[in-house]
Design a protein around this motif. Structure first.
Motif, PDB file in Angstrom:
ATOM      1  N   ALA A  85      59.731  32.050 -40.461  1.00  0.00           N
ATOM      2  CA  ALA A  85      58.831  30.900 -40.350  1.00  0.00           C
ATOM      3  C   ALA A  85      59.578  29.580 -40.499  1.00  0.00           C
ATOM      4  O   ALA A  85      59.277  28.606 -39.792  1.00  0.00           O
ATOM      5  N   TRP A  86      60.560  29.537 -41.397  1.00  0.00           N
ATOM      6  CA  TRP A  86      61.273  28.271 -41.612  1.00  0.00           C
ATOM      7  C   TRP A  86      62.024  27.841 -40.360  1.00  0.00           C
ATOM      8  O   TRP A  86      62.120  26.634 -40.061  1.00  0.00           O
ATOM      9  N   LEU A  87      62.529  28.808 -39.589  1.00  0.00           N
ATOM     10  CA  LEU A  87      63.257  28.467 -38.371  1.00  0.00           C
ATOM     11  C   LEU A  87      62.311  27.948 -37.293  1.00  0.00           C
ATOM     12  O   LEU A  87      62.629  26.991 -36.572  1.00  0.00           O
ATOM     13  N   LEU A  88      61.147  28.565 -37.185  1.00  0.00           N
ATOM     14  CA  LEU A  88      60.169  28.099 -36.208  1.00  0.00           C
ATOM     15  C   LEU A  88      59.714  26.676 -36.514  1.00  0.00           C
ATOM     16  O   LEU A  88      59.630  25.825 -35.616  1.00  0.00           O
ATOM     17  N   VAL A  89      59.421  26.407 -37.785  1.00  0.00           N
ATOM     18  CA  VAL A  89      58.975  25.065 -38.172  1.00  0.00           C
ATOM     19  C   VAL A  89      60.083  24.044 -37.913  1.00  0.00           C
ATOM     20  O   VAL A  89      59.837  22.952 -37.381  1.00  0.00           O
ATOM     21  N   ALA A  90      61.331  24.399 -38.274  1.00  0.00           N
ATOM     22  CA  ALA A  90      62.448  23.471 -38.073  1.00  0.00           C
ATOM     23  C   ALA A  90      62.687  23.212 -36.595  1.00  0.00           C
ATOM     24  O   ALA A  90      63.047  22.096 -36.200  1.00  0.00           O
ATOM     25  N   ALA A  91      62.498  24.211 -35.741  1.00  0.00           N
ATOM     26  CA  ALA A  91      62.732  24.036 -34.311  1.00  0.00           C
ATOM     27  C   ALA A  91      61.646  23.193 -33.649  1.00  0.00           C
ATOM     28  O   ALA A  91      61.880  22.558 -32.616  1.00  0.00           O
ATOM     29  N   LEU A  92      60.453  23.184 -34.246  1.00  0.00           N
ATOM     30  CA  LEU A  92      59.358  22.384 -33.672  1.00  0.00           C
ATOM     31  C   LEU A  92      59.619  20.890 -33.798  1.00  0.00           C
ATOM     32  O   LEU A  92      59.122  20.102 -32.990  1.00  0.00           O
ATOM     33  N   VAL A  93      60.383  20.473 -34.807  1.00  0.00           N
ATOM     34  CA  VAL A  93      60.622  19.041 -35.027  1.00  0.00           C
ATOM     35  C   VAL A  93      61.394  18.417 -33.858  1.00  0.00           C
ATOM     36  O   VAL A  93      60.938  17.424 -33.272  1.00  0.00           O
TER      37      VAL A  93
END
Length: 521
Positions: A19-27
């Motif tokens: 989840a942390w990677l998905l959230v970081a990639a959305l930025v």
């Protein structure tokens, strides 16, 4: 230079991103989409009537003609000169080919607006559309020469042998065999030059040429009309987007019809004969105009400036501003690019590929459009960001994400995901396993990407002009400011430092070019 996303790697054993990677990639994806959303939003707010009135004005037609005339003229001239240089240097018996390879690459070390500053200081005769086409062609033809020369060196020569064995003349062989294999490289280079011309601002401002970029700046900075600036940005983006999409697609493809390295051999060099003096004179004149004139004028204005002490008092502040913004921008850009790279390398999917490619498309948009989008968003939603250094760093990140992605991807593909999985089996969480295992392995690639981005950001002009806080100056903005006022001697120290900074990546790239071409000398 422009960058293109490499083809996706085959998926590894890791299938579901944390989840942390998905959230970081959305930025970074959201930031990259912001300029596109801005133009659509402002156009919708203005309404169809206002949009039509703005587009139907004679001035818009004049700007369109100037913009297209400049872009097409520079692209065609650069393609002809770059292709001719590549063929003469790589496929003829020209003496000193190794040195000519270096000389035709070196104009890239002089930023286009610095070269324009040098030529404009010679007199008003070089200002205007004709002068801009000449000067910008001299600055950009290496972008055609480099891929064309590399293609000629790597090309499968067996096809040419077959053509000659069938009785084809040398010109016919070039036209029917060599040129079709060069087309992808030439097409990618031409689209790159075209996108640069559509986005160019600093050089055109100094040469007093009116295009969409200069008009957008005037509408916002001088007339405080953000609505008209947004509408003109929409027209410019409509011109830039197809070029950016085409360049990313074309440059991502395989370029040459050769496979086995063992089949490669040095083709027979064409003999120049009596044309040798003319070819050498032509190359000498080209390098003198592209490199000699800017450096000579820079040396002249440096001598004049030092004799009267002009501009040197502002030099420390400009150096500090450049370093502060470029280092901060490099750090932010690299941090935002890292999750995108990991997402596409480790977890192959259509959504990941689309997320990775979006920054490459936005990279082809003018810095002015990105700056206006950030100004609009900050005033409307986050007023505290307006006129802050943070807003400048965000603009840098949007504009230079592809540069960080390209640098990080090579390092990320060398780090096996099994190491991180092993750390997970020892009780570490997803983020802790990444920080303990993957991040240290990526450190060399991160450092190299950041160094290259710092050098590129030192010469960024357009977004910095609109977004930099009051009192913050950089080397690029000082060159533009002094030259705009006709203070060429005062601008010289800042321009000289920019040339030195720009020369570092060009020097490294030229060394690589020489190594790949040395076997043909």
């Amino acid at each position: 230079m422009s960058l293109s996303p490499p083809s996706s790697r085959a998926p590894g054993p890791m299938r579901r991103p944390p989840a942390w990677l998905l959230v970081a990639a959305l930025v970074p994806v959201a930031l990259a989409a912001l300029p596109l959303l801005y133009v659509v939003s402002r156009g919708t707010e203005a309404g169809l009537t206002a949009m039509w009135d703005a587009l139907a004005r004679p001035r818009t037609g004049f700007l369109l003609a100037n913009t297209l005339g400049l872009a097409i003229g520079v692209t065609l001239a650069s393609t002809l000169i770059g292709t001719a240089c590549a063929w003469v240097i790589e496929r003829t018996d020209l003496p000193g080919r190794r040195w000519w390879r270096t000389l035709v690459c070196l104009p890239l070390a002089v930023p286009a607006f610095v070269s324009s500053y040098a030529w404009a200081s010679l007199g008003p005769g070089f200002q205007g559309l004709g002068g801009a086409i000449l000067i910008l062609t001299l600055s950009h033809f290496p972008l055609i020469y480099l891929p064309a020369a590399a293609a000629l060196r790597r090309m499968d020569t067996r096809l040419e042998d077959v053509a000659r064995s069938l009785g084809e003349t040398a010109p016919a062989t070039f036209r029917r065999v060599v040129l079709p294999q060069l087309r992808p490289a030439l097409g990618g280079g031409a689209l790159l030059v075209l996108s640069h011309m559509l986005a160019e601002f600093g050089a055109l401002s100094l040469l007093r040429v009116q295009t969409f970029t200069t008009a957008i700046f005037q509408e916002y900075e001088l007339q405080f009309n953000s609505a008209n600036a947004a509408l003109l940005s929409g027209v410019l983006m409509a011109l830039c987007l197809p070029v950016a999409l085409g360049e990313a697609r074309l440059r991502g493809r395989h370029r040459l019809a050769r496979t086995d390295r063992r089949s490669r051999r040095q083709p027979p060099l064409a003999r120049l004969g009596r044309a040798m003096p003319l070819v050498q004179a032509g190359l000498g004149l080209l390098t003198a105009a592209a490199l000699g004139v800017p450096l000579a004028m820079l040396a002249y204005w440096l001598r004049v400036g030092f004799s009267i002490g002009a501009g040197t008092g502002d030099l420390p502040a400009a150096i500090a501003g450049s370093l502060e913004l470029s280092i901060g921008g490099a750090v932010l850009t690299t941090l935002l690019a890292l999750p995108l790279v990991l997402l596409v390398v480790r977890y192959r999917s259509a959504a990941a590929s689309l997320a990775e490619r979006l920054p490459y498309v936005v990279h082809g948009l003018p810095g002015l459009v990105v700056a206006l989008a950030l100004i609009y968003a900050s005033i409307r939603w986050v007023p505290a960001l307006y006129q802050s250094a943070a807003l400048v760093l965000i603009a840098y990140a949007i504009l230079f994400l592809p540069l960080a992605q390209s640098g990080l991807r090579a390092a990320a593909e060398l780090v096996p995901p099994e190491l991180e999985q092993a750390a997970r089996t020892l009780g570490r969480g997803p983020l802790a396993a990444f920080a303990a295992v993957t991040l240290p392995a990526l450190a060399p690639g991160i450092g190299a990407a950041m160094a290259l981005i710092v050098l590129e950001l030192m010469r960024e002009l357009t977004a910095t002009l609109l977004l930099a806080p009051a009192g913050v100056t950089t080397l690029a903005t000082e060159v533009w400011s002094y030259t705009n006022d006709g203070s060429y001697a005062a601008a010289a120290p800042f321009a000289a430092l920019l040339v030195l900074v720009s020369g570092v990546p060009v020097y490294v790239f030229t060394l690589r070019t020489l190594k790949t071409g040395r076997r043909g000398d």
